[in-house]
Scaffold this active site. Structure first.
Site, PDB file in Angstrom:
ATOM      1  N   TRP A  76       0.789  -1.225   0.000  1.00 46.17           N
ATOM      2  CA  TRP A  76       0.000   0.000   0.000  1.00 46.17           C
ATOM      3  C   TRP A  76       0.821   1.273   0.000  1.00 46.17           C
ATOM      4  O   TRP A  76       0.260   2.361  -0.134  1.00 46.17           O
ATOM      5  CB  TRP A  76      -0.944   0.029   1.206  1.00 46.17           C
ATOM      6  CG  TRP A  76      -0.357  -0.500   2.482  1.00 46.17           C
ATOM      7  CD1 TRP A  76      -0.533  -1.767   2.967  1.00 46.17           C
ATOM      8  CD2 TRP A  76       0.501   0.163   3.420  1.00 46.17           C
ATOM      9  NE1 TRP A  76       0.163  -1.929   4.146  1.00 46.17           N
ATOM     10  CE2 TRP A  76       0.810  -0.757   4.447  1.00 46.17           C
ATOM     11  CE3 TRP A  76       1.051   1.446   3.505  1.00 46.17           C
ATOM     12  CZ2 TRP A  76       1.624  -0.441   5.534  1.00 46.17           C
ATOM     13  CZ3 TRP A  76       1.861   1.758   4.585  1.00 46.17           C
ATOM     14  CH2 TRP A  76       2.150   0.825   5.577  1.00 46.17           C
ATOM     15  N   ASN A  77       2.134   1.159   0.163  1.00 48.51           N
ATOM     16  CA  ASN A  77       2.867   2.416   0.385  1.00 48.51           C
ATOM     17  C   ASN A  77       3.106   3.222  -0.900  1.00 48.51           C
ATOM     18  O   ASN A  77       2.987   4.441  -0.875  1.00 48.51           O
ATOM     19  CB  ASN A  77       4.157   2.177   1.178  1.00 48.51           C
ATOM     20  CG  ASN A  77       5.019   1.111   0.592  1.00 48.51           C
ATOM     21  OD1 ASN A  77       4.526   0.174  -0.026  1.00 48.51           O
ATOM     22  ND2 ASN A  77       6.311   1.230   0.768  1.00 48.51           N
ATOM     23  N   LYS A 117      -2.545  -8.422  -7.949  1.00 50.13           N
ATOM     24  CA  LYS A 117      -3.350  -8.209  -6.746  1.00 50.13           C
ATOM     25  C   LYS A 117      -2.760  -7.055  -5.941  1.00 50.13           C
ATOM     26  O   LYS A 117      -1.736  -7.195  -5.271  1.00 50.13           O
ATOM     27  CB  LYS A 117      -3.370  -9.460  -5.861  1.00 50.13           C
ATOM     28  CG  LYS A 117      -4.445  -9.340  -4.786  1.00 50.13           C
ATOM     29  CD  LYS A 117      -4.147 -10.133  -3.530  1.00 50.13           C
ATOM     30  CE  LYS A 117      -3.614  -9.368  -2.376  1.00 50.13           C
ATOM     31  NZ  LYS A 117      -4.353  -8.204  -1.917  1.00 50.13           N
ATOM     32  N   GLY A 138       6.309  -6.504  -0.002  1.00 52.86           N
ATOM     33  CA  GLY A 138       5.495  -6.457   1.206  1.00 52.86           C
ATOM     34  C   GLY A 138       6.360  -6.704   2.427  1.00 52.86           C
ATOM     35  O   GLY A 138       7.580  -6.527   2.387  1.00 52.86           O
ATOM     36  N   GLY A 139       5.726  -7.139   3.501  1.00 59.26           N
ATOM     37  CA  GLY A 139       6.452  -7.363   4.748  1.00 59.26           C
ATOM     38  C   GLY A 139       7.229  -8.675   4.720  1.00 59.26           C
ATOM     39  O   GLY A 139       6.916  -9.579   3.935  1.00 59.26           O
ATOM     40  N   GLU A 188      10.662  -8.332  -2.425  1.00 56.63           N
ATOM     41  CA  GLU A 188      11.228  -7.083  -1.895  1.00 56.63           C
ATOM     42  C   GLU A 188      10.540  -6.840  -0.565  1.00 56.63           C
ATOM     43  O   GLU A 188       9.333  -6.606  -0.514  1.00 56.63           O
ATOM     44  CB  GLU A 188      10.981  -5.954  -2.907  1.00 56.63           C
ATOM     45  CG  GLU A 188      11.905  -4.783  -2.674  1.00 56.63           C
ATOM     46  CD  GLU A 188      11.341  -3.789  -1.681  1.00 56.63           C
ATOM     47  OE1 GLU A 188      11.568  -3.998  -0.454  1.00 56.63           O
ATOM     48  OE2 GLU A 188      10.685  -2.840  -2.107  1.00 56.63           O
ATOM     49  N   CYS A 199      10.102   1.256   2.120  1.00 55.99           N
ATOM     50  CA  CYS A 199      10.982   0.118   2.379  1.00 55.99           C
ATOM     51  C   CYS A 199      12.407   0.585   2.625  1.00 55.99           C
ATOM     52  O   CYS A 199      13.159  -0.054   3.339  1.00 55.99           O
ATOM     53  CB  CYS A 199      10.914  -0.854   1.220  1.00 55.99           C
ATOM     54  SG  CYS A 199      11.113  -0.074  -0.381  1.00 55.99           S
ATOM     55  N   GLU A 239      11.545  -3.646  11.649  1.00 56.72           N
ATOM     56  CA  GLU A 239      11.033  -2.597  10.766  1.00 56.72           C
ATOM     57  C   GLU A 239       9.755  -1.997  11.369  1.00 56.72           C
ATOM     58  O   GLU A 239       8.774  -2.694  11.595  1.00 56.72           O
ATOM     59  CB  GLU A 239      10.717  -3.175   9.378  1.00 56.72           C
ATOM     60  CG  GLU A 239      10.326  -2.092   8.392  1.00 56.72           C
ATOM     61  CD  GLU A 239      10.028  -2.616   6.992  1.00 56.72           C
ATOM     62  OE1 GLU A 239       9.272  -3.591   6.864  1.00 56.72           O
ATOM     63  OE2 GLU A 239      10.570  -2.046   6.031  1.00 56.72           O
TER      64      GLU A 239
HETATM   65  O1  TXE Z   1       1.983  -6.136   4.396  1.00 57.78           O
HETATM   66  P1  TXE Z   1       1.755  -7.534   3.682  1.00 57.78           P
HETATM   67  P2  TXE Z   1       1.061  -5.337   5.416  1.00 57.78           P
HETATM   68  C1  TXE Z   1       5.998  -4.128   5.978  1.00 57.78           C
HETATM   69  C2  TXE Z   1       5.844  -3.046   7.015  1.00 57.78           C
HETATM   70  C3  TXE Z   1       4.445  -3.247   7.491  1.00 57.78           C
HETATM   71  C4  TXE Z   1       4.286  -4.743   7.381  1.00 57.78           C
HETATM   72  C5  TXE Z   1       2.858  -5.218   7.279  1.00 57.78           C
HETATM   73  O2  TXE Z   1       6.766  -3.280   8.065  1.00 57.78           O
HETATM   74  O3  TXE Z   1       4.272  -2.835   8.806  1.00 57.78           O
HETATM   75  O4  TXE Z   1       4.996  -5.096   6.230  1.00 57.78           O
HETATM   76  O5  TXE Z   1       2.184  -4.551   6.228  1.00 57.78           O
HETATM   77  C6  TXE Z   1      -0.612  -9.505   0.311  1.00 57.78           C
HETATM   78  N1  TXE Z   1      -0.534 -14.626   0.404  1.00 57.78           N
HETATM   79  N2  TXE Z   1       5.832  -3.623   4.628  1.00 57.78           N
HETATM   80  O6  TXE Z   1       0.364  -6.223   6.379  1.00 57.78           O
HETATM   81  O7  TXE Z   1       0.862  -8.412   4.470  1.00 57.78           O
HETATM   82  C7  TXE Z   1      -1.408  -8.316   0.787  1.00 57.78           C
HETATM   83  O8  TXE Z   1      -2.786  -8.504   0.499  1.00 57.78           O
HETATM   84  C8  TXE Z   1      -0.363 -13.788  -0.618  1.00 57.78           C
HETATM   85  C9  TXE Z   1       7.040  -3.392   3.900  1.00 57.78           C
HETATM   86  O9  TXE Z   1       0.227  -4.460   4.615  1.00 57.78           O
HETATM   87  O10 TXE Z   1       3.110  -8.037   3.364  1.00 57.78           O
HETATM   88  C10 TXE Z   1      -0.743  -7.193   0.041  1.00 57.78           C
HETATM   89  O11 TXE Z   1      -1.225  -7.146  -1.289  1.00 57.78           O
HETATM   90  N3  TXE Z   1      -0.410 -12.457  -0.490  1.00 57.78           N
HETATM   91  C11 TXE Z   1       6.795  -3.158   2.490  1.00 57.78           C
HETATM   92  C12 TXE Z   1       0.726  -7.623   0.056  1.00 57.78           C
HETATM   93  O12 TXE Z   1       0.712  -9.023   0.312  1.00 57.78           O
HETATM   94  C13 TXE Z   1      -0.620 -11.953   0.729  1.00 57.78           C
HETATM   95  C14 TXE Z   1       5.554  -2.550   2.036  1.00 57.78           C
HETATM   96  C15 TXE Z   1       1.568  -6.926   1.120  1.00 57.78           C
HETATM   97  O13 TXE Z   1       0.968  -7.116   2.364  1.00 57.78           O
HETATM   98  C16 TXE Z   1      -0.790 -12.787   1.843  1.00 57.78           C
HETATM   99  C17 TXE Z   1       4.417  -2.853   2.877  1.00 57.78           C
HETATM  100  C18 TXE Z   1      -0.759 -14.187   1.640  1.00 57.78           C
HETATM  101  N4  TXE Z   1      -0.926 -15.054   2.644  1.00 57.78           N
HETATM  102  C19 TXE Z   1       4.595  -3.352   4.130  1.00 57.78           C
HETATM  103  N5  TXE Z   1      -0.978 -11.999   2.930  1.00 57.78           N
HETATM  104  C20 TXE Z   1       7.981  -2.848   1.642  1.00 57.78           C
HETATM  105  N6  TXE Z   1       8.777  -3.855   1.283  1.00 57.78           N
HETATM  106  O14 TXE Z   1       8.170  -1.718   1.256  1.00 57.78           O
HETATM  107  C21 TXE Z   1      -0.918 -10.732   2.514  1.00 57.78           C
HETATM  108  N7  TXE Z   1      -0.715 -10.688   1.183  1.00 57.78           N
END
Ligand code: TXE
Length: 492
Positions: A151-152, A175, A228-229, A250, A284, A385
Site C-alpha cells: 500500500w505504500n 493483486k 510487502g512485509g 522485496e 521500504c 522494521e
Molecule cells: O503487508 P503484507 P502489510 C511491511 C511493514 C508493514 C508490514 C505489514 O513493516 O508494517 O509489512 O504490512 C498480500 N498470500 N511492509 O500487512 O501483508 C497483501 O494482500 C499472498 C514493507 O500491509 O506483506 C498485500 O497485497 N499475499 C513493504 C501484500 O501481500 C498476501 C511494504 C503486502 O501485504 C498474503 C508494505 C498471503 N498469505 C509493508 N498476505 C515494503 N517492502 O516496502 C498478505 N498478502
C-alpha cells in the site's frame, strides 16, 4: 461511493462473492470507495485468462517491437492522466500529493525504458566445443506472473513488476493491497485503452489470505513478484518453493543512514530527515537507523531536532504538508506499539512519541515525527522494521564500528553514507551489506538502476536491465549440421 469491478480477460466483472469492502481515506478516516472482495473462484478465472492470453496469437504472436510500442503507448496515457492517478493514490493511501505526483510523472519512464528494451533481448550463438553442431540460446517469457503489491507506493511498485514482465512477453494477474486498490482500477482502464489484448493484464482485489493465498499457490502461475512485509514474504517464498516457481521478493529493511564527522552537516541533517520522515517513514528504504560519528553526535541531534520540529503535518492533498497520516489503522497501531516498546527498553524520546493531535490532522491516523536517542543496537527498535516516522539514533566510534553496527541486522535493503572523503565513500559502499548505497544523498531510485535486497530484504532485482531477466528463462537449442549420426550409445 464508486463500486469498482475486477478486470478479468478484458472485461470488468463483479466478484464471484458479490461482496465489496470499503477503502478508507487515511486523512479523514472515512470510506471513499468500494473494492471488490474477490475469492479463489476469481483467482482461477484470472489465471485462466492470463494463461490463455500467454499462448494466444494476439500476444505470443506479437513481435517484440510491437509489444514495446504498446508499453510506450501506455506510458503516454499514464503521463496524460498523471494528476488524476496521483490524486487517487493520495486519497487512498494518505501519502502526500506532491510525492504521488512525482511518482506518477516518473512512472511513464519505466514503461518507455522497458518498452525500448523489449526488442533488444537477444540470445547468443555459442561457439560450441562439439563438431557438427550449431548451438544458440533463446530468452523466453516465464509465463503467467502473479504481481502482489503493498500500500505504500501502489502504482510505482506495481510498475516495477508490470513493465519488465510485459516487455518480456509474460501475462499478469495483479493483486494490489487491500488498503490501496483504487488506483489499480484506473491503471487497468489505461491498459485497455492502450490496446493490450484481453487477459494480458488482469486485476483482482481482496484480502491476502482470500486472494493472495490462492494466487501464489495456483499451479499455472509461473512466477511471483512480491513486495510487502518480511513475514508475508516468507509465506510467499514457501508457496513458490512448493510450486517450484520463479520468485522475486522485496521485503523492506532497517536501513542505516551513517553520518561521519567530515560530512557537510546541514546536508546530512536534511538527508536523515528525508530518510525517515518523508512518506511518513512508510517506505521500504526508510533510513530508520541514524548512525552518527560520536564527535558530532550531540551537535547533530540538536540540528536534527530543530529541523524535524518544523515538519508540517496535515492534509496530504495540500501543497504545504510535509508529513501525512499513516496509511492504515493497523499500521498506526503498530507504529505506536513500537514507540511504547522503545520507551520501555530505555531509549530516550527526544521528539514526538505520541499520536498527533494537532488540529490540522483532523480525524486521521497521524503519529508525531519521533526521534529516539540512546538507542542500543540490541533493542527491538534498532532491529525491527517499524514502517513509520520513528528514528533510532546510534553513536559510533570509527568506520569499523559503523560497518559492524550497520551490518548487524537481518535486513540489507539500503544504506546512506555522509562523508567528504572519497576513500571512505568507496570503502563504505563496498563493505555495507545492502542492495543500494547512497553517498551524500538518500532515497534516489531510477528505472535504470537495479534495486533489491541483501539478506532478509529480498531476492532478485527490480529496475534496470537486470529486471527483465527475472521474467525470462533461457533455452539452449542444439542443431545437428553434420548429418551423420554419432554413436547413439554415448553422450554427444
Ligand atoms: O503487508 P503484507 P502489510 C511491511 C511493514 C508493514 C508490514 C505489514 O513493516 O508494517 O509489512 O504490512 C498480500 N498470500 N511492509 O500487512 O501483508 C497483501 O494482500 C499472498 C514493507 O500491509 O506483506 C498485500 O497485497 N499475499 C513493504 C501484500 O501481500 C498476501 C511494504 C503486502 O501485504 C498474503 C508494505 C498471503 N498469505 C509493508 N498476505 C515494503 N517492502 O516496502 C498478505 N498478502
Amino acid at each position: 461511493m464508486q463500486k469498482h469491478k475486477l478486470l478479468i480477460n478484458g472485461a470488468w466483472v463483479d466478484p464471484s462473492t458479490h461482496a465489496w469492502f470499503e477503502s478508507v481515506n487515511p486523512f479523514t478516516a472515512q470510506p471513499w470507495a468500494m473494492v471488490p472482495r474477490a475469492a479463489k473462484e476469481d483467482v482461477d478465472k484470472a489465471v485462466a485468462a492470463a494463461k490463455a492470453a500467454f499462448y494466444s496469437p494476439a500476444w505470443r504472436g506479437m513481435t517484440a517491437s510491437a509489444r514495446g510500442a504498446l508499453l510506450v503507448k501506455f506510458a503516454d496515457l499514464v503521463a496524460q492522466e498523471a494528476e488524476r492517478l496521483a490524486t487517487i493514490e493520495s486519497t487512498d493511501n494518505g501519502k502526500l500529493l506532491a510525492e504521488m505526483r512525482g511518482q506518477l510523472n516518473y512512472i511513464p519512464q519505466w514503461f518507455r525504458y522497458y518498452g525500448g528494451l523489449a526488442d533488444k533481448i537477444e540470445g547468443r550463438v555459442i561457439p560450441i566445443d562439439k563438431p557438427g553442431v550449431f548451438n544458440f540460446t533463446r530468452e523466453e517469457p516465464v509465463g503467467v506472473v502473479a504481481a502482489i503489491t503493498p500500500w505504500n507506493s501502489p502504482l510505482m511498485l506495481a510498475t516495477w513488476k508490470l513493465a519488465p514482465a510485459l516487455a518480456a512477453g509474460c501475462t499478469i494477474v495483479w493483486k494490489p493491497s487491500e488498503y490501496s486498490s483504487v488506483s489499480a482500477f484506473a491503471f487497468g482502464e489505461l491498459f485497455e485503452k492502450a490496446g493490450f489484448p484481453p487477459g494480458v493484464v488482469n486485476i483482482i482485489t481482496g484480502f491476502g489470505n482470500e486472494v493472495g493465498g490462492p494466487l501464489i499457490d495456483h499451479p499455472d502461475v509461473a512466477k511471483i513478484a512480491f513486495t510487502g512485509g518480511d513475514k508475508t514474504g516468507e509465506h510467499v517464498y514457501q508457496a513458490a518453493a512448493r510450486g517450484i516457481k520463479h520468485v522475486t521478493l522485496e521485503l523492506g529493511g532497517k536501513s542505516a543512514n551513517i553520518v561521519f564527522d567530515d560530512a557537510t552537516m546541514d546536508e546530512a541533517v536534511k538527508g536523515v530527515v528525508s530518510g525517515i520522515f518523508a512518506a511518513t517513514g512508510q517506505t521500504c528504504i526508510a533510513g530508520s537507523r541514524a548512525l552518527i560519528h560520536r564527535p558530532i553526535h550531540d551537535q547533530f541531534v540538536e540540528k536534527l531536532l530543530t529541523l524535524a520540529k518544523t515538519a508540517k503535518m496535515g492534509n496530504p492533498l495540500e501543497a504545504a504538508t510535509q508529513v501525512g497520516p499513516v496509511t492504515t489503522r493497523p499500521q498506526y497501531e503498530k507504529v505506536l506499539d513500537y514507540i511504547r516498546i522503545a520507551k520501555d527498553e530505555g531509549a530516550v524520546c527526544r521528539l514526538g512519541g505520541n499520536p498527533a493531535t494537532r488540529p490540522e490532522c483532523g480525524a486521521g491516523w497521524f503519529v508525531e515525527p519521533t526521534i529516539f536517542t540512546g538507542v542500543n543496537p540490541a533493542m527491538r527498535i534498532a532491529n525491527e522494521e517499524v514502517f513509520g516516522p520513528v528514528l533510532s539514533m546510534i553513536p559510533f566510534d570509527d568506520e569499523e564500528d559503523a560497518i559492524r553496527i550497520a551490518n548487524d541486522t537481518v535486513f540489507g535493503l539500503a544504506a546512506g553514507v555522509w562523508t567528504q572523503s572519497i576513500r571512505r565513500a568507496l570503502t563504505m559502499s563496498e563493505r555495507l551489506e545492502a542492495g543500494t548505497v547512497w553517498v551524500n544523498t538518500y532515497r534516489a531510485v531510477s528505472y535504470m538502476s537495479p534495486f533489491g535486497g541483501y539478506k532478509r530484504s529480498g531476492i532478485g532485482r527490480e529496475n534496470g536491465a537486470e529486471a527483465i531477466y527475472e521474467y525470462l528463462q533461457t533455452k539452449s537449442v542444439w542443431i545437428d549440421i553434420a548429418g551423420n549420426a554419432p554413436n547413439p550409445f554415448v553422450m554427444r
